[in-house]
Every structure is written in C-alpha cells, then in structure tokens.
Design a protein around this motif. Sequence first.
Motif: not given
Lengths: 483, 81
Positions: A52-74
């Motif tokens: 679960a931790s692996t899957a969570f971190t994997y998808f969170t990483g991709i979601i961070i990268e997809r965010q438009e602004t620095k604020k959203q990424k943060k």
Amino acid sequence: MTLISIEFLLFFAIIVCIYYIIAHRFRWILLLGASYVFYATLSIQFIPLLLASTAFTYFTGIIIERQETKKQKKKVMLAGISVLLFFLGWFKYFNFVNDSLREIAKFMGLNYSVPYQEIVLPLAISFYTFQAVSYLVDIYYGKQKAERHYGYFSIYFAFFPQLVAGPIERAKKLLPQFKVEQSLNYENLTCGMKRIAWGFFKKTLIADRLAPIVSSVFDSPNPTGSQIVLATILFSIQLFADFSACSDIAIGCARMLGIKLTENFKQPHFAVSIADFWSRWHITLSTWLRDYIFVPLCKGKKKRSEIYFAIVITFLVSGIWHGAAWTFVLWGLIHGFYRVFGDYTKNSREKMVSFIQLDRSPVLHRWVKIAITFLLVCFSRVFFRSDSITQAFENAKLFLTISSWRPSGIIKAFEIFSLLDLVIFILFFIIVQLFQYIERKNGSTWEWLSQRSIIARFSFYIFIIVSVLIFGVSGNGFVYGGF
Amino acid sequence: MMKNIEKYRNAFIAVLDLEEDDVSEDLALGVTREWDSIGHMTLISEMEDVFDVSIDSEWITEFNSYMSGIEILKRLGVDFD
C-alpha cells in the motif's frame, strides 16, 4: 530468513544465478519477487502495508508532477508526506505518545482512559518511509521525475539487500541502476562477496559475541560503575560492528547484482569532533536529515543562534526516528547539545589548546580529539542502550562518576567476560583494527590486499570464512533492524 | 546601481564579519575561522535573499569556495558579467 543465515546466502546465490541467466527485461520481476519473498519471510503480516505504501507513493509522485503550479504541487506533496508519516506515527509512536500522555495525566491528577494498544512495528518502516519522503520532495523540487514503471519503482521501495536497515538511498541514484543492463562482471562479484564475508565477520565475531556480555550489565539490577563504563564502550564497539556489518552485507549483495549502494560508514570512532562523527556514522541518514530537515529549517536564517536551533531540532528528529522512547529523544538532544556547544566554544578551546601547547604536536592533538569524541559518543550511548529513562539516568550517573574509571575497577569489570570470550574478542577486535588501520593508510584494505601475493590474499579470505564458521555466533537480527 | 559581484562580496563581509581585504578569490569554506559549517548556512541564506534564488542542498555542499559560489549563482541565472 535474516541477512545472517545460511538460508539467506543460499537464497541470494540462487537470485544471483537467475539474475545473470535471464534477459535484462525480466530482471525487475526477479528482484521485486525476491524482495517481497525476503520481506515476507521476516514480516509477512506487513506485506500489505509495504504494498500500500509503495502504491500510494508511486501515484502521489505522478500527481505531484501533473500539477500546474508550484503551490498545487506543494499541497499534494505535503498531503502525501502526511499520509506516510501517519502510518509511521501510528505503528511506531502511538504507544509512546499514549504512554507519555497517560503519565502526564497521572501527574496532573486527570483521568486518561486510552488503553495501551498492542501494536507491532512493521519491519523497515522507518527506512522505506524516509526513502518515500525523499522521493516525493525531490519530485516537488524537480530533482526527480516521477517514475512511471511501477515495477522499478517498487524495487526502489523494497530492494531486499537494503530494505531492513539501509543504506537509505535516493531514487535518483538507485532507479537508473535498476534500468541499466548489468552484465556479469568478475570485479562486482568478487568485491561483493568480500564485503558480504567481512560483514559476516564483524557481525558474528564482534557484534553478536559482545551483545550478551553488554546485556548482562545493562540488564543487571545493580551494575557497578566500572561495569557500566566498560559495557558502554563495548556497546559502542558492538553497535558499530553490528550496523556497519549490515551495511557491508547490503552493499556487497547489491554489488554482486551490479548495483552500487552508498557507503554508510567511514570509521566513525576515529572522528575528531561530533560534526566529523556524523559525517562518518550512518552517513545516508545524516545526509537525509541534512537535506530534508536541517537545510529547510535553515532557510532565511542569518544568525548563528537560529542555525543552532535548527541543529537541535534536526538531532531531535534523529533521536525520534531511532526509537519511540524518551531515551532516544534524550540521545538526540545530547548530540544536538554537543554540536552546538562544540561550535560555541570553538574559539576558547582553540586558545586553550594553544595555551597548553598541544597544537605543537599535531598527532597527539588529533588522538586527544579522537579520544574525547569517542567518550562523548559513548556517554550518549548510555541513553541509547538503557531500557528506560530512569535506568538511563542511573547509568549516566555511574558513567560520569570518577571512581567508575579507576583502572583497578575497569580491570575487575572484565570479569563480565569468560576467559574464552575475552581471548576471542581481543583477537578479532585486533584484526578489525588492523583492517581499519590499513584502510586509513591506503584508502582501501581490499585494494591493498589485491596487491599482495595470491597466497596472502587467499589465506586472509579463508581465515575470515573459517573464523566465522568456527567462532561466529548469531543473535537476534540487527540492532538497526528494530528501527 | 550596485553590481552583482559587489553584492556578492558584501554578503561575505556582512554575514561572516570579514574585513574587505579578507574577501578574495582564494576564500574557501573551512579555511578561515569565520566561514565554518554554521557560518556557511547563514551565508547561503544571505545569498538567497540578496539574489532572490533558492540554493538546494546539493549546491549548498558544492558552494565551498568564493569561486564555486559564483559558478553556482551563475547557474541560477545571476549575471556576474
């Protein structure tokens, strides 16, 4: 199946053989399968948490990268880190906080009804959580691209040689190595095997031989001051042998697969200051804390006092990371204090050294600094080793009592050893010291050995193996495996 | 308007409490008493403020001399020409 076992060596030998037989494109499946099998043999009930931790971190990483602004990424990064730390906090710190609150309530005469919970600490959670946090932060800062290959990412999270007790690796260093096709390389195989053998040597002939002797003092209801002094020094030797052996085996195994892990130790007991000690001891944790705690805390700070505060907080985090107990909190704070006090008194200490003319003999000066640093580290380890805060203070008091250091008392304290244990310990301790001496003089003992005759080299290798087989003992895993 | 190189020199003077003559191209972390590991962190904060940049931890380690600092700031878009 612990790292120190015939089962592990057989398991690993099979993995290495298959690894080099199969095509590169299938190797990630082998490494991932091996990692999960290895973890399952140690802690099968926490495989779902690891997955679960692996899957969570994997998808969170991709979601961070997809965010438009620095604020959203943060925002996404902070949410992701919070979830990871929640799991770590729940399993590792719940009872610590719960017990502390109960004690406070009792002290204040308040009613506190949350009962003690039977929570088992998932194996390696502190290590893989820190790797996950660094991965998400690095994606946020643009230093790391979110990994799209779920298999490679999962290996980064659970790579079996370093899963149990590090080294704590960064995705930037480890992931590309999994993707490169590693060909069968004689140097990788021999270097790896030597490191593994050396790890077994330190673990079975130093660490696990000392462990029951040290425990006999720390578990004793009435140890003498000299026994505490001796046991604490021995514990320092045990801890280094134990943890560096674990790193040696991890580095050696990875090397046999063509993967280079980060060195975790550089003879820490020869450090000349506390700052120097932390650049030599558990290096991957120190650099992690520097990059993800200390440096962010220092942002915008222009006064030395503010940097001192950041140092203390960083060491506090280090203490809490090590264990959910006040003894570890105090251990961390002691190191924070050492570091700050060392810096604050730097000029006056330099003047004193000049006044007593110690600086006129640099070699003696260096050894004095090494001895003082080692004793300061030993003192902090009284807290690290003691089972409770009350016991820690009692032991610390004994450690600091001058009469505890009387040579006659220390000699008598050696009675904690049987004669055979003492002879074996001294013999193998001298060998480890010789190994380290050659390393200090030549950079690498293995390279130095490679320039000796084939008879000398193989005599040494056979000596290591035979010593482990005849005199080696195996205890209950690694000290840092419990963190 | 003050040139960036002057701002850079002034940061060393202000944060590390150095004399004007002490700031030279030979200046390096650990060589002078003032520029130690703690002073280094205060210097980084000052550089970030003065040049409005963010220096990450890898580059903080790389910023170990007067000249390497200029190189790192150049990479971050600070013009020293």
